[in-house]
Design a protein around this motif. Structure first.
Motif, PDB file in Angstrom:
ATOM      1  N   GLU A 239      42.079   8.159  64.785  1.00 10.98           N
ATOM      2  CA  GLU A 239      41.956   9.609  64.687  1.00 10.98           C
ATOM      3  C   GLU A 239      40.791  10.000  65.568  1.00 10.98           C
ATOM      4  N   VAL A 240      41.030  10.966  66.453  1.00  6.72           N
ATOM      5  CA  VAL A 240      39.982  11.373  67.386  1.00  6.72           C
ATOM      6  C   VAL A 240      39.811  12.883  67.312  1.00  6.72           C
ATOM      7  N   SER A 241      38.609  13.345  67.558  1.00 12.69           N
ATOM      8  CA  SER A 241      38.339  14.792  67.565  1.00 12.69           C
ATOM      9  C   SER A 241      38.462  15.310  68.987  1.00 12.69           C
ATOM     10  N   ILE A 242      39.095  16.446  69.134  1.00 14.32           N
ATOM     11  CA  ILE A 242      39.318  17.048  70.450  1.00 14.32           C
ATOM     12  C   ILE A 242      38.270  18.149  70.667  1.00 14.32           C
TER      13      ILE A 242
ATOM     14  N   ASP B 121      49.700   7.040  78.074  1.00 13.37           N
ATOM     15  CA  ASP B 121      51.111   6.707  78.267  1.00 13.37           C
ATOM     16  C   ASP B 121      51.314   5.296  78.803  1.00 13.37           C
ATOM     17  N   LYS B 122      50.453   4.874  79.700  1.00 11.71           N
ATOM     18  CA  LYS B 122      50.617   3.565  80.330  1.00 11.71           C
ATOM     19  C   LYS B 122      49.512   2.591  79.939  1.00 11.71           C
ATOM     20  N   SER B 123      48.807   2.893  78.851  1.00  8.68           N
ATOM     21  CA  SER B 123      47.692   2.047  78.439  1.00  8.68           C
ATOM     22  C   SER B 123      47.530   2.079  76.925  1.00  8.68           C
ATOM     23  N   LEU B 124      48.029   1.051  76.248  1.00  5.22           N
ATOM     24  CA  LEU B 124      47.853   0.817  74.813  1.00  5.22           C
ATOM     25  C   LEU B 124      48.685   1.724  73.914  1.00  5.22           C
ATOM     26  N   LEU B 125      48.862   3.006  74.289  1.00  4.74           N
ATOM     27  CA  LEU B 125      49.460   3.985  73.388  1.00  4.74           C
ATOM     28  C   LEU B 125      50.924   3.684  73.085  1.00  4.74           C
ATOM     29  N   THR B 126      51.302   3.813  71.783  1.00  4.53           N
ATOM     30  CA  THR B 126      52.702   3.671  71.386  1.00  4.53           C
ATOM     31  C   THR B 126      53.244   4.921  70.692  1.00  4.53           C
ATOM     32  N   ASP B 127      52.346   5.734  70.071  1.00  2.00           N
ATOM     33  CA  ASP B 127      52.802   6.957  69.409  1.00  2.00           C
ATOM     34  C   ASP B 127      51.586   7.859  69.194  1.00  2.00           C
ATOM     35  N   TRP B 128      51.847   9.160  68.945  1.00  2.00           N
ATOM     36  CA  TRP B 128      50.743  10.090  68.716  1.00  2.00           C
ATOM     37  C   TRP B 128      51.223  11.336  67.991  1.00  2.00           C
ATOM     38  N   LYS B 129      50.264  12.057  67.368  1.00  2.00           N
ATOM     39  CA  LYS B 129      50.552  13.333  66.706  1.00  2.00           C
ATOM     40  C   LYS B 129      49.317  14.215  66.831  1.00  2.00           C
ATOM     41  N   TYR B 130      49.528  15.481  67.205  1.00  2.00           N
ATOM     42  CA  TYR B 130      48.430  16.416  67.428  1.00  2.00           C
ATOM     43  C   TYR B 130      48.511  17.565  66.430  1.00  2.00           C
ATOM     44  N   ASP B 131      47.363  17.938  65.829  1.00  2.00           N
ATOM     45  CA  ASP B 131      47.292  19.058  64.890  1.00  2.00           C
ATOM     46  C   ASP B 131      46.153  19.991  65.289  1.00  2.00           C
ATOM     47  N   ALA B 132      46.397  21.301  65.159  1.00  2.00           N
ATOM     48  CA  ALA B 132      45.355  22.305  65.352  1.00  2.00           C
ATOM     49  C   ALA B 132      45.382  23.226  64.135  1.00  2.00           C
ATOM     50  N   SER B 133      44.216  23.397  63.477  1.00  2.00           N
ATOM     51  CA  SER B 133      44.172  24.141  62.228  1.00  2.00           C
ATOM     52  C   SER B 133      42.949  25.056  62.181  1.00  2.00           C
TER      53      SER B 133
ATOM     54  N   VAL C 296      37.074  11.419  74.159  1.00  2.00           N
ATOM     55  CA  VAL C 296      37.119  11.901  72.778  1.00  2.00           C
ATOM     56  C   VAL C 296      36.387  10.908  71.878  1.00  2.00           C
ATOM     57  N   ASN C 297      35.884  11.420  70.755  1.00  5.75           N
ATOM     58  CA  ASN C 297      35.196  10.576  69.779  1.00  5.75           C
ATOM     59  C   ASN C 297      36.181  10.050  68.744  1.00  5.75           C
ATOM     60  N   ILE C 298      36.075   8.766  68.428  1.00  8.08           N
ATOM     61  CA  ILE C 298      36.927   8.137  67.419  1.00  8.08           C
ATOM     62  C   ILE C 298      36.288   8.338  66.055  1.00  8.08           C
ATOM     63  N   THR C 299      36.940   9.093  65.181  1.00  9.55           N
ATOM     64  CA  THR C 299      36.374   9.376  63.865  1.00  9.55           C
ATOM     65  C   THR C 299      36.912   8.449  62.775  1.00  9.55           C
ATOM     66  N   LYS C 300      38.083   7.873  62.999  1.00  8.48           N
ATOM     67  CA  LYS C 300      38.660   6.956  62.019  1.00  8.48           C
ATOM     68  C   LYS C 300      39.493   5.922  62.747  1.00  8.48           C
ATOM     69  N   LEU C 301      39.416   4.676  62.276  1.00 11.85           N
ATOM     70  CA  LEU C 301      40.131   3.591  62.944  1.00 11.85           C
ATOM     71  C   LEU C 301      40.666   2.633  61.888  1.00 11.85           C
TER      72      LEU C 301
ATOM     73  N   GLU D  50      29.253  26.417  64.318  1.00 10.56           N
ATOM     74  CA  GLU D  50      29.940  25.237  63.802  1.00 10.56           C
ATOM     75  C   GLU D  50      31.345  25.551  63.304  1.00 10.56           C
ATOM     76  N   LYS D  51      31.545  26.739  62.722  1.00  7.82           N
ATOM     77  CA  LYS D  51      32.793  27.030  62.014  1.00  7.82           C
ATOM     78  C   LYS D  51      33.784  27.893  62.786  1.00  7.82           C
ATOM     79  N   ASN D  52      33.332  28.572  63.829  1.00  5.41           N
ATOM     80  CA  ASN D  52      34.221  29.484  64.548  1.00  5.41           C
ATOM     81  C   ASN D  52      35.020  28.737  65.622  1.00  5.41           C
ATOM     82  N   LYS D  53      35.837  27.805  65.173  1.00  9.88           N
ATOM     83  CA  LYS D  53      36.649  27.031  66.109  1.00  9.88           C
ATOM     84  C   LYS D  53      37.796  26.368  65.370  1.00  9.88           C
ATOM     85  N   GLU D  54      38.830  26.069  66.122  1.00  7.82           N
ATOM     86  CA  GLU D  54      39.939  25.312  65.561  1.00  7.82           C
ATOM     87  C   GLU D  54      39.499  23.881  65.291  1.00  7.82           C
ATOM     88  N   GLU D  55      40.040  23.319  64.230  1.00  8.11           N
ATOM     89  CA  GLU D  55      39.866  21.889  63.994  1.00  8.11           C
ATOM     90  C   GLU D  55      41.064  21.183  64.615  1.00  8.11           C
ATOM     91  N   ARG D  56      40.805  20.524  65.715  1.00  8.47           N
ATOM     92  CA  ARG D  56      41.889  19.873  66.462  1.00  8.47           C
ATOM     93  C   ARG D  56      41.769  18.358  66.322  1.00  8.47           C
TER      94      ARG D  56
END
Length: 344
Positions: A341-344, A188-200, A322-327, A281-287
């Protein structure tokens, strides 16, 4: 002020370089993905008569604020009625899209990575070696990207350790995820301007069945027996199965996947362990969390950073690394931003 400090194009193998900064028309955009795709730099150039025309295969060098951020080659040039060249360049990972047929002996993912890079003739470096020994296999007409992805996925399934590859100024590297842990906070107070979270759970599985197919009598064939849609004789085919299930079945319903094994020597215990490994590996949400932030070259795809967003904390996703997967960088001197894009 943020700015491009180097933007040069040259013919492959030719020391003469053209400075294209004066004819740069649009904001260059760089996209780097740890998901087995080449880094991509796109930009537009104003056509200047009798001076320079970009060509496929040309080398591109780009630096921002004195930091080298891209080296690669042009793979696409378009030319429009307003006399502007649209250019797409890829880093050296693009050459891992080459296809090949290889019989792989047992070995590690990092060893196979070295073999692939040598075959394509690209510079490479193994930063972190993998130790898990993969079984021998045949890859027939596959891309090197598909081969190394399968090897890295199999290593992660068996060990829980995740590796990735990326281009570092023309040298393709094999690294452990994350490649480095940054103390930078995106919030909120460091670099960030917008965000979107998905859980699938679209790609999740909570029941894994490992299946081995064999013949009841290897020496017996029947000319009159009917065959299944797979081409097998139902009367002479035997399936050996082992399965594992997770606690999320009661919450999500049954989500089953089948893993076929072709190793006749794999025993029941090994099949059971494979089912458990895949389930882990598969029994989890992709967040996935997508962030838009002010630009910095201190973060790279494959690195980790801290996130601290109050609205996410309110739904149970507190400050964490968090790990950065795409930049994706949008190199605008007036408003340099990056999408992560980061993995949660």
């Amino acid at each position: 002020m943020d700015k491009a400090t180097t933007f040069q194009i040259s013919r492959r193998g030719n020391p003469e370089r053209w400075n294209v900064l004066p004819i740069l028309k649009t904001t260059p955009q760089l996209e780097v993905d740890t998901g087995f795709a080449a880094g991509t730099l796109t930009f537009d150039l104003i056509e200047v008569q009798d001076w320079f025309t970009p060509q496929n295969g040309d080398e591109v060098r780009f630096s921002w604020n004195g930091v080298k951020v891209f080296f690669g080659h042009i793979f696409k040039v378009s030319y429009s009625g307003d006399e502007v060249f649209g250019v797409t360049a890829y880093d050296n990972m693009r050459y891992l899209k080459n296809q090949d047929s290889i019989i792989w002996p047992a070995g590690t993912a990092s060893q196979r990575f070295e073999t692939m890079c040598k075959a394509t003739g690209i510079p490479y470096r193994v930063v972190t070696r993998s130790s898990y020994k993969l079984p021998a296999k045949v890859a027939d007409g596959e891309t090197y990207f598909d081969m190394i992805k399968a090897d890295i996925d199999d290593t992660a399934t068996a060990t829980g350790k995740r590796y990735f590859i990326r281009d570092n100024d023309g040298t393709v590297e094999f690294l452990a995820m994350p490649s480095s842990k940054s103390n930078i906070i995106v919030g909120d107070k460091s670099l960030l301007t917008d965000w979107k979270y998905d859980a699938s759970i679209d790609d999740a599985a909570n029941v894994v069945k490992v299946v081995k197919k064999s013949k009841k009598d290897k020496g017996k064939t029947t000319a009159t027996a009917s065959e299944s849609s797979s081409g097998d004789d139902p009367a002479n085919t035997m399936l050996t199965t082992k399965s594992a299930s997770g606690s999320t079945v009661s919450k999500w319903g049954m989500l089953q996947v089948v893993e076929k094994v072709n190793d006749d020597k794999m025993n029941a215990a090994a099949m059971q362990q494979k089912a458990k490994d895949i389930l882990r590996e598969k029994n989890k949400e992709e967040r996935t969390l997508k962030l838009t932030a002010l630009g910095t070259t201190d973060l790279r795809a494959g690195d980790s950073c801290y996130i601290k967003v109050q609205s996410l904390t309110d739904i149970g996703i507190g400050p964490r690394q968090v790990n950065i997967t795409k930049l994706t960088h949008k190199f605008d001197p007036k408003n340099w931003t990056m999408d992560l894009e980061v993995s949660i």
